[in-house]
Design a protein around this motif. Structure first.
Motif, short mmCIF file in Angstrom:
data_model
loop_
_atom_site.label_atom_id
_atom_site.label_comp_id
_atom_site.label_asym_id
_atom_site.label_seq_id
_atom_site.Cartn_x
_atom_site.Cartn_y
_atom_site.Cartn_z
N GLY A 10 0.83 -1.21 0.00
CA GLY A 10 0.00 0.00 0.00
C GLY A 10 0.86 1.24 0.00
O GLY A 10 1.73 1.41 0.86
N GLY A 12 -0.16 4.56 0.20
CA GLY A 12 -0.73 5.80 0.72
C GLY A 12 0.36 6.46 1.55
O GLY A 12 1.53 6.02 1.55
N ILE A 13 -0.02 7.51 2.29
CA ILE A 13 1.01 8.25 3.04
C ILE A 13 1.68 7.36 4.10
O ILE A 13 2.88 7.49 4.37
N SER A 14 0.93 6.41 4.67
CA SER A 14 1.51 5.53 5.70
C SER A 14 2.56 4.62 5.08
O SER A 14 3.68 4.48 5.61
N GLU A 35 1.74 -1.59 -4.68
CA GLU A 35 0.51 -0.79 -4.63
C GLU A 35 -0.52 -1.34 -5.63
O GLU A 35 -0.20 -1.60 -6.79
N ALA A 36 -1.76 -1.49 -5.15
CA ALA A 36 -2.79 -2.09 -6.00
C ALA A 36 -3.20 -1.16 -7.16
O ALA A 36 -3.46 -1.64 -8.26
N GLY A 42 -2.54 7.08 -2.37
CA GLY A 42 -3.79 6.63 -1.75
C GLY A 42 -4.81 7.74 -1.70
O GLY A 42 -5.16 8.31 -2.74
N LYS A 43 -5.21 8.10 -0.49
CA LYS A 43 -6.28 9.10 -0.35
C LYS A 43 -5.77 10.52 -0.48
O LYS A 43 -6.51 11.47 -0.22
N ALA A 58 -7.47 15.13 1.15
CA ALA A 58 -6.85 15.96 2.19
C ALA A 58 -6.18 17.19 1.58
O ALA A 58 -5.50 17.08 0.56
N ALA A 60 -4.85 19.70 4.00
CA ALA A 60 -4.06 20.33 5.06
C ALA A 60 -3.82 19.30 6.15
O ALA A 60 -4.54 18.32 6.25
N VAL A 245 -1.75 -7.10 -3.65
CA VAL A 245 -1.36 -8.28 -2.86
C VAL A 245 -2.64 -8.98 -2.45
O VAL A 245 -3.48 -8.39 -1.77
N SER A 436 -4.45 4.44 8.41
CA SER A 436 -5.60 5.14 8.97
C SER A 436 -6.62 4.23 9.64
O SER A 436 -7.42 4.69 10.44
N VAL A 441 -6.60 8.80 11.84
CA VAL A 441 -6.96 8.99 10.43
C VAL A 441 -6.16 10.13 9.78
O VAL A 441 -5.83 10.07 8.59
N ILE A 443 -3.34 12.88 8.53
CA ILE A 443 -2.03 12.66 7.89
C ILE A 443 -0.90 12.52 8.92
O ILE A 443 -0.09 11.59 8.83
#
Ligand SMILES: Cc1cc2nc3c(=O)[nH]c(=O)nc-3n(C[C@H](O)[C@H](O)[C@H](O)COP(=O)(O)OP(=O)(O)OC[C@H]3O[C@@H](n4cnc5c(N)ncnc54)[C@H](O)[C@@H]3O)c2cc1C
Length: 464
Positions: A10, A12-14, A35-36, A42-43, A58, A60, A245, A436, A441, A443
């Protein structure tokens, strides 16, 4: 010993943060980021709207927690921060657009005098809120819902008319079923450590004002500035997009084998930086209890419509950052951000243009997901026109759909995730959960979790 291989599932930011920390750690390890979808972030997604880069999700992050700022400093982009220009907001409550009083912290009033004139809470509701100043604090410290916590201290009107629209719209949740510990940690901490919530929050507010920090940071180029900068630092990482995955298997000789449509990948450790509903089937064959906990996490879907209007077509002066809608208002819209006020560069050079981002959807309300784009835009534009006295047409619009995007942290979520993690430590050592769905949740919370997952893996290799 060969260099250990870590696969991050994945981007995303994580996952990006975990991959960055792992690939730049002192102890070397080989990192793959799988990454899928066909893109990173991601978001977080920023795309052009009217020739300006405007966020689809997002826009901010909270400035008073260190994790995002520290990451940006490490990436050399902490000098690029911008902060929202506008202050103040409105709430649609009891059928009317009303200005939110000053002095709220996540909807909780710290100055009751300011609430009197707002008309949002009745005189009786205010009297009840004032009891917080004298009532003993007998909270046992167990996680409870945000709504229950506020009702207990300040009564149901403050909980339903002020806190629920604000916190509920941020998390697309019903605050009476939302963990205070995770969704509003600062309120939970004050409630735990102070006799009066109002006095405790007042003190916290003073401390914050003394730091003179803005509440939020963003970037002129949108939140993708952070994603792009992270991606640019991942030169040593094997990045595979369009690679979902779909299974994780324990290898007989140790480590893991991850199945993707284009073949398998062997790993010594795995960071699952994908939602809990994705992680659940991946760990199910080896950790049934953990898998069930993860599968039980519910999600809300949100649609976000970016719209441009002619400012001369709008009667309301839109003085503030936006508006929130109380859930009992029976409107499709949950919130609208006055983008041109918050981020003035969003209008380009056009003085007669305003840009709004309007949200719809929260847990239990999927109406927006069942409307097609034209219907959704028309319904939201009509609601906006009624509230803000808009006479002219929508000049331009863009619909961003975020299905199952907001995990719903029920009270006790933290403890349940801790239980799932302890089962994973025992049955799937070296598999980490981050993102998240688990412990925050926003950032900064996702970045913190990415940092922590990477640190645990580095430590595991160091002590092997
Ligand atoms: C509309 C909206 C507005 C928001 N606004 C803000 C805001 O202003 N400020 C703020 O702080 N936060 C905001 N948030 C929250 C924040 O953006 C998210 O919580 C955060 O970006 C989530 O990051 P993540 O890495 O945990 O998960 P995600 O971004 O969901 O990343 C997970 C990644 O895993 C991938 N994946 C899934 N399954 C698999 C698989 N089987 N194999 C491989 N890859 C897989 C996905 O494709 C995705 O790229 C907002 C969220 C939304 C939806």
């Amino acid at each position: 010993m060969t260099t250990p291989h870590v696969v991050v599932v994945g981007a995303g930011i994580s996952g990006l943060t975990a991959a960055y920390r792992l690939s730049t750690a002192d102890a070397p390890c080989r990192v793959s980021l799988v990454e899928a979808s066909n893109r990173l972030g991601g978001k977080i997604a920023t795309t052009p709207f009217g020739g300006v880069m405007i966020d689809e999700g997002a826009d901010a992050f909270l400035a008073r927690v260190p994790d995002a700022i520290d990451l940006c400093r490490d990436l050399g982009i902490d000098t690029n921060f911008i902060s929202p220009s506008s202050k103040g907001a409105y709430v649609v409550s009891r059928g009317k657009l009303r200005r939110l009083p000053d002095g709220l912290m996540l909807g909780v009033p710290t100055q009751l005098r300011q609430v009197v004139t707002s008309g949002i809470v009745s005189p009786l509701g205010l009297l009840r809120a004032g009891l917080d100043l004298v009532k003993p604090n007998n909270w046992d410290g167990e996680d409870e819902s945000v709504g229950d916590l506020i009702t207990r201290r300040m009564g149901s009107e403050v909980a339903e008319r002020l806190v629920d629209p604000l916190v509920g719209s941020i998390s697309a949740s019903d605050t009476f079923n939302l963990s205070a510990q995770l969704a509003t940690p600062q309120i939970a901490e004050v409630a735990r450590n102070h006799r009066s919530l109002i006095r405790g929050l007042r003190q916290l507010q003073k401390e914050r004002e003394a730091t003179n920090l803005p509440l939020f940071y963003g970037f002129r180029g949108g939140m993708s500035v952070l994603v792009d900068r992270l991606a640019a630092e991942l030169t040593a990482v094997d990045i595979r997009t369009n690679s979902e995955v779909n299974a994780i298997e324990v290898r007989p000789g140790g480590g893991y084998r991850l199945a993707t449509p284009s073949g398998s990948i062997d790993a010594d450790a795995v960071v699952i930086a994908a939602p809990a509903r994705i992680a659940a089937p991946l760990v199910a064959p080896y950790a049934a209890g953990a898998s069930q906990i993860l599968a039980d996490v519910e999600y809300a879907s949100v649609s976000l419509v970016t719209m441009a209007f002619r400012s001369s077509d709008i009667g309301n002066d839109l003085d503030g950052s936006g508006l929130l809608v109380a859930p009992d208002e029976d409107m499709l819209m949950t919130a609208a951000s006055f983008g041109h006020r918050k981020w003035p560069h969003w209008t380009g050079d056009n003085d007669d243009r305003i840009v709004m981002r309007v949200s719809a959807g929260r847990f239990g309300d999927d109406r927006a997901m069942h409307l097609d784009d034209d219907e959704l835009v028309e319904s939201l534009a009509n609601e906006l026109a009624g509230l803000l006295d808009i006479e002219g047409p929508v000049l331009e619009w863009r619909v961003s759909r975020w299905p199952l995007s907001f995990p719903q942290y029920r009270p006790g979520h933290s403890d349940r995730i801790a239980l799932a993690e302890s089962e994973l430590v025992a049955t799937l050592p070296g598999i980490e959960l981050t993102g998240s769905s688990y412990r925050g949740v926003g950032i900064p919370a996702c970045i913190r979790q990415g940092n922590e997952a990477a640190a645990r893996i580095v430590e595991r290799f160091a002590s092997a």
